[in-house]
Structure formats: structure tokens, C-alpha cells
Design a protein around this motif. Structure first.
Motif, PDB file in Angstrom:
ATOM      1  N   ILE A  25       0.836  -1.200   0.000  1.00  0.00           N
ATOM      2  CA  ILE A  25       0.000   0.000   0.000  1.00  0.00           C
ATOM      3  C   ILE A  25       0.871   1.249   0.000  1.00  0.00           C
ATOM      4  O   ILE A  25       0.627   2.208  -0.739  1.00  0.00           O
ATOM      5  CB  ILE A  25      -0.930  -0.006   1.224  1.00  0.00           C
ATOM      6  CG1 ILE A  25      -1.773  -1.280   1.252  1.00  0.00           C
ATOM      7  CG2 ILE A  25      -1.832   1.225   1.222  1.00  0.00           C
ATOM      8  CD1 ILE A  25      -2.486  -1.524   2.568  1.00  0.00           C
ATOM      9  N   LEU A 262      -6.392  -0.754   7.064  1.00  0.00           N
ATOM     10  CA  LEU A 262      -7.250  -0.218   6.007  1.00  0.00           C
ATOM     11  C   LEU A 262      -8.716  -0.220   6.414  1.00  0.00           C
ATOM     12  O   LEU A 262      -9.386   0.814   6.373  1.00  0.00           O
ATOM     13  CB  LEU A 262      -7.082  -1.042   4.729  1.00  0.00           C
ATOM     14  CG  LEU A 262      -5.970  -0.644   3.756  1.00  0.00           C
ATOM     15  CD1 LEU A 262      -5.918  -1.643   2.614  1.00  0.00           C
ATOM     16  CD2 LEU A 262      -6.165   0.760   3.214  1.00  0.00           C
ATOM     17  N   ILE A 289      -1.596   3.700   7.786  1.00  0.00           N
ATOM     18  CA  ILE A 289      -0.793   3.044   6.745  1.00  0.00           C
ATOM     19  C   ILE A 289       0.681   3.353   6.980  1.00  0.00           C
ATOM     20  O   ILE A 289       1.543   2.482   6.857  1.00  0.00           O
ATOM     21  CB  ILE A 289      -1.238   3.524   5.350  1.00  0.00           C
ATOM     22  CG1 ILE A 289      -2.706   3.149   5.100  1.00  0.00           C
ATOM     23  CG2 ILE A 289      -0.347   2.928   4.270  1.00  0.00           C
ATOM     24  CD1 ILE A 289      -3.010   1.674   5.265  1.00  0.00           C
ATOM     25  N   ILE A 305      -5.154   6.692  -1.374  1.00  0.00           N
ATOM     26  CA  ILE A 305      -5.622   5.416  -0.827  1.00  0.00           C
ATOM     27  C   ILE A 305      -7.026   5.101  -1.341  1.00  0.00           C
ATOM     28  O   ILE A 305      -7.330   3.960  -1.713  1.00  0.00           O
ATOM     29  CB  ILE A 305      -5.601   5.451   0.713  1.00  0.00           C
ATOM     30  CG1 ILE A 305      -4.148   5.502   1.208  1.00  0.00           C
ATOM     31  CG2 ILE A 305      -6.312   4.244   1.308  1.00  0.00           C
ATOM     32  CD1 ILE A 305      -4.007   5.818   2.680  1.00  0.00           C
ATOM     33  N   TRP A 309      -7.140   1.766  -3.208  1.00  0.00           N
ATOM     34  CA  TRP A 309      -7.526   0.719  -2.255  1.00  0.00           C
ATOM     35  C   TRP A 309      -8.931   0.928  -1.703  1.00  0.00           C
ATOM     36  O   TRP A 309      -9.276   0.418  -0.646  1.00  0.00           O
ATOM     37  CB  TRP A 309      -6.511   0.679  -1.092  1.00  0.00           C
ATOM     38  CG  TRP A 309      -5.111   0.516  -1.554  1.00  0.00           C
ATOM     39  CD1 TRP A 309      -4.195   1.506  -1.780  1.00  0.00           C
ATOM     40  CD2 TRP A 309      -4.452  -0.703  -1.895  1.00  0.00           C
ATOM     41  NE1 TRP A 309      -3.009   0.982  -2.233  1.00  0.00           N
ATOM     42  CE2 TRP A 309      -3.139  -0.381  -2.307  1.00  0.00           C
ATOM     43  CE3 TRP A 309      -4.846  -2.047  -1.877  1.00  0.00           C
ATOM     44  CZ2 TRP A 309      -2.225  -1.338  -2.712  1.00  0.00           C
ATOM     45  CZ3 TRP A 309      -3.934  -3.011  -2.278  1.00  0.00           C
ATOM     46  CH2 TRP A 309      -2.635  -2.658  -2.688  1.00  0.00           C
ATOM     47  N   TYR A 312     -11.188  -1.715  -0.047  1.00  0.00           N
ATOM     48  CA  TYR A 312     -10.804  -2.253   1.256  1.00  0.00           C
ATOM     49  C   TYR A 312     -11.257  -1.352   2.411  1.00  0.00           C
ATOM     50  O   TYR A 312     -11.197  -1.761   3.564  1.00  0.00           O
ATOM     51  CB  TYR A 312      -9.287  -2.400   1.347  1.00  0.00           C
ATOM     52  CG  TYR A 312      -8.708  -3.475   0.465  1.00  0.00           C
ATOM     53  CD1 TYR A 312      -8.451  -4.749   0.958  1.00  0.00           C
ATOM     54  CD2 TYR A 312      -8.408  -3.207  -0.869  1.00  0.00           C
ATOM     55  CE1 TYR A 312      -7.907  -5.726   0.143  1.00  0.00           C
ATOM     56  CE2 TYR A 312      -7.871  -4.177  -1.680  1.00  0.00           C
ATOM     57  CZ  TYR A 312      -7.617  -5.444  -1.177  1.00  0.00           C
ATOM     58  OH  TYR A 312      -7.098  -6.417  -1.978  1.00  0.00           O
ATOM     59  N   LEU A 313     -11.660  -0.135   2.096  1.00  0.00           N
ATOM     60  CA  LEU A 313     -11.917   0.848   3.141  1.00  0.00           C
ATOM     61  C   LEU A 313     -13.308   0.686   3.744  1.00  0.00           C
ATOM     62  O   LEU A 313     -14.255   0.292   3.068  1.00  0.00           O
ATOM     63  CB  LEU A 313     -11.775   2.264   2.584  1.00  0.00           C
ATOM     64  CG  LEU A 313     -10.400   2.660   2.062  1.00  0.00           C
ATOM     65  CD1 LEU A 313     -10.453   4.055   1.447  1.00  0.00           C
ATOM     66  CD2 LEU A 313      -9.368   2.609   3.170  1.00  0.00           C
TER      67      LEU A 313
END
Length: 356
Positions: A25, A262, A289, A305, A309, A312-313
Motif C-alpha cells: 500500500i 485499512l 498506513i 488510498i 484501495w 478495502y476501506l
């Protein structure tokens, strides 16, 4: 009984919990996120000092009916002092360690908070975020632990949650943990003793002068109530950062660091003035992170992020009284591998052995 979110299970099943790593990440974040800016850091300091000064000036001139507004303003500005020290504790304020330590001590002194004690315990939280029985921030109490307590302690904890006294939680943590160097490793105790000595000496000099010049009411008006407001935000930020009905706490053998940081870290939007006073500390996912990201780069990092990503949050939250009611109503006890349980559910399951 509340069941932990399926999303984390899907992530683990689809990718394998060992395949997602924090360093993967971090590699996707813009390099600018990690760049320390002396100008931005000291601008934050200047702004915060001015805000606190303005807050105390408002306390001196406000009629009694405006004092609550002045207290909220001043206490929130003092929370900004903590956030500056927070960057110092993570060595993301300045490149030189001694500068971080000096500034961290100075800005935690008015809050009577030992810098190294907090720094060491807080770094442990980052290393074990949402790890059951290991995370030392706002961690859930398992039913078997609750059941092992005596009735007085059970009643106190239940009163604390049901009556929504979450906002004093950080006061207990501050008082119990941060002044007792026996709770730290041998190699850490010299730093802890130094920080305790700093705030004890400050308090021994400051409080008598404050009381002598302004009386007991001056102590309450100028220090105690703003300090309570600071702890309101400290407790609120801490619980909301990692607590929601669908946020799981995992046992060590099932815990994945990247997923915990995350999905187990929640972005919550507060009123813009609170975000300004507190330097965006509630843009909290990027901070988990990498603690090397200074507070003034958190929004830049969070944008990256979300782009890379986002699946994933956790869903973003918005601070409100209904949100705090929801958290304190639902997130009372925690059943391993299942999720949060309310006191009522606990007593219903244990009515044959619990008579209350």
C-alpha cells in the motif's frame, strides 16, 4: 448479536490474508506524502498558539453565558496542541529527534500529559491495531473478561457505556497508564521518568500560581474545563477511529496488519473548524498506513488510498450525536470471531448465572 462485517472475510478469502502487506500500500502513495515541510509544521504551531491565545483571551472577557462557547473553542484548540505532539511522537514533525522530543514535551505540558509515556504506548497501538487483547487504545471487552470482574467493576463499566460517558475514557487511560513507569519495559523507563518529571514540575509551578492569582474558580475556568473539552475530543477521536458495529477485532493468529489498518481504521468527517483546529487527525486511514506521513499531508495520502484501495476501506462516517449513541449502544462487549454484543444480549445469554 451483532456479527462482524462480511467484507473483511471476503477480502481474506479472495486474496489470502498473507498476500496483502502494508508495504504494498505504501508503495502506491505519492512520495510527496512523506516529505516533511519545516514551513508547514511551524505554521501549524504558530496558528495553534494563536488559537489557544485567542481562546484564553475570550475566557477573560466573556460573560458567564458565553463561557461554554469559549471553553469549547479553547479546549479544541488545545487538542491541536496534542496533534502537534502526536506528529512529534511519530518523528513526523521534524527531521531531528531532539526537536521532536522538545516540541512534544512543550505542547503536552499544558495538558499534563507525559510525552514519552504516551509515545511508547501509542506506537504499540499502531503495531497491533484492532488485534484482540493486544491493542491498547480503545479496545473491546470480551464477555469472559467482563464476567471475571467483580460486580462493582461490571456496574461501573456498564454505567460508563449505557450513560454515554465515553468522553471521559481518555482521562482514565491518562491517569492509570502514563504516570506508572513500572508498566513500561526497563529500557523505556528513563524516558518515561523524564516525561513524568516534566509535567509534574510544570504542574507544581503552574497550578499554585494560577490559583493564587485567579482563585479556585480561575483554575476551573482557565484550565480544568478546557482540559475536559480536550479529553472529550481525545476520547471521541479514539473510539471513533476504530470502533463500529462492523469493525472486527481479530485474535493474533487471524490478524492481518494491512487489513486491520485499512478496514479497521475509520475516516470520520467532523465540522470543518474542528478539522482545522486539530490538523486533520481524523483523516486517519493514511496515518495508520504509515506514521511517517505528517498531518498536513494526510488528505493527499487519503485521496491516493481511496483511488487505489477504496474497496478495502470502511464506509466513511460523519460525526454526530446519533453516531455516538449508535456506537455506545451497539459496541459494548465483543465475542471472539463473532462481533459486538450488547449488555442486554449478554444478560439474556447468561440469565441462568447472572442475577441483576
Amino acid at each position: 448479536m451483532t456479527t462482524s462485517i462480511i467484507k473483511t472475510e471476503e477480502i481474506s478469502n479472495n486474496l489470502g490474508s498473507s498476500e496483502l502487506r502494508l508495504k504494498d500500500i505504501i508503495k502506491t502513495l505519492p512520495k510527496e506524502c512523506f516529505q516533511l515541510s519545516r514551513r508547514k509544521a511551524w505554521t501549524q504551531v504558530i496558528i495553534n498558539v494563536l488559537l489557544v491565545g485567542l481562546g484564553y483571551y475570550s475566557l477573560t472577557i466573556s460573560p458567564w453565558f458565553l463561557l461554554p462557547i469559549a471553553w469549547i473553542f479553547t479546549g479544541t484548540a488545545l487538542t491541536g496542541f496534542f496533534v502537534i505532539s502526536h506528529d512529534c511522537g511519530h518523528r513526523s514533525f521534524a527531521k531531528r529527534r531532539w526537536v521532536n522530543d522538545l516540541v512534544g514535551h512543550i505542547f503536552l505540558m499544558p495538558l499534563i500529559y507525559p510525552f514519552h509515556s504516551w509515545r511508547i504506548k501509542h506506537n504499540h497501538h499502531h503495531k497491533h491495531t484492532n488485534k484482540l487483547d493486544e491493542d491498547n487504545a480503545w479496545h473491546p471487552i470480551r464477555p469472559e473478561v467482563f464476567n471475571s470482574w467483580d460486580e462493582t467493576r461490571q456496574s461501573a463499566f456498564e454505567f460508563f457505556m449505557r450513560r454515554r460517558f465515553w468522553w471521559v475514557g481518555s482521562i482514565g487511560h491518562w491517569a492509570v497508564v502514563h504516570f506508572d513507569w513500572r508498566k513500561f519495559k526497563a529500557q523505556e523507563r528513563a524516558d518515561v521518568k523524564l516525561s513524568v518529571a516534566v509535567v509534574v514540575i510544570f504542574a507544581a509551578a503552574f497550578f499554585p500560581v494560577l490559583i493564587a492569582t485567579t482563585g479556585i474558580w480561575g483554575f476551573v475556568k482557565f484550565w480544568f474545563v478546557p482540559w475536559l473539552v480536550y479529553h472529550f475530543w481525545m476520547s471521541t477521536f479514539t473510539i471513533v477511529h476504530h470502533t463500529y458495529a462492523d469493525v472486527p477485532f481479530k485474535a493474533a493468529h487471524k490478524w492481518n496488519e494491512a487489513i486491520a489498518q485499512l478496514f479497521g481504521t475509520i475516516h470520520c468527517d467532523y465540522p470543518r473548524w474542528v478539522e482545522f483546529f486539530c490538523h486533520d487527525i481524523n483523516v486517519h486511514v493514511p496515518h495508520h498506513i504509515s506514521t511517517a506521513i505528517p498531518s498536513y499531508n494526510l488528505r493527499l495520502a487519503y485521496s491516493s488510498i481511496k483511488e487505489n484501495w477504496g474497496s478495502y476501506l470502511h464506509d466513511e462516517l460523519k460525526f454526530s450525536w446519533p453516531l455516538m449513541k449508535q456506537i455506545t449502544n451497539q459496541c459494548q462487549l465483543y465475542v471472539t470471531d463473532v462481533g459486538y454484543q450488547t449488555f442486554d444480549e449478554y444478560y439474556a445469554e447468561n440469565k441462568h448465572s447472572v442475577n441483576r
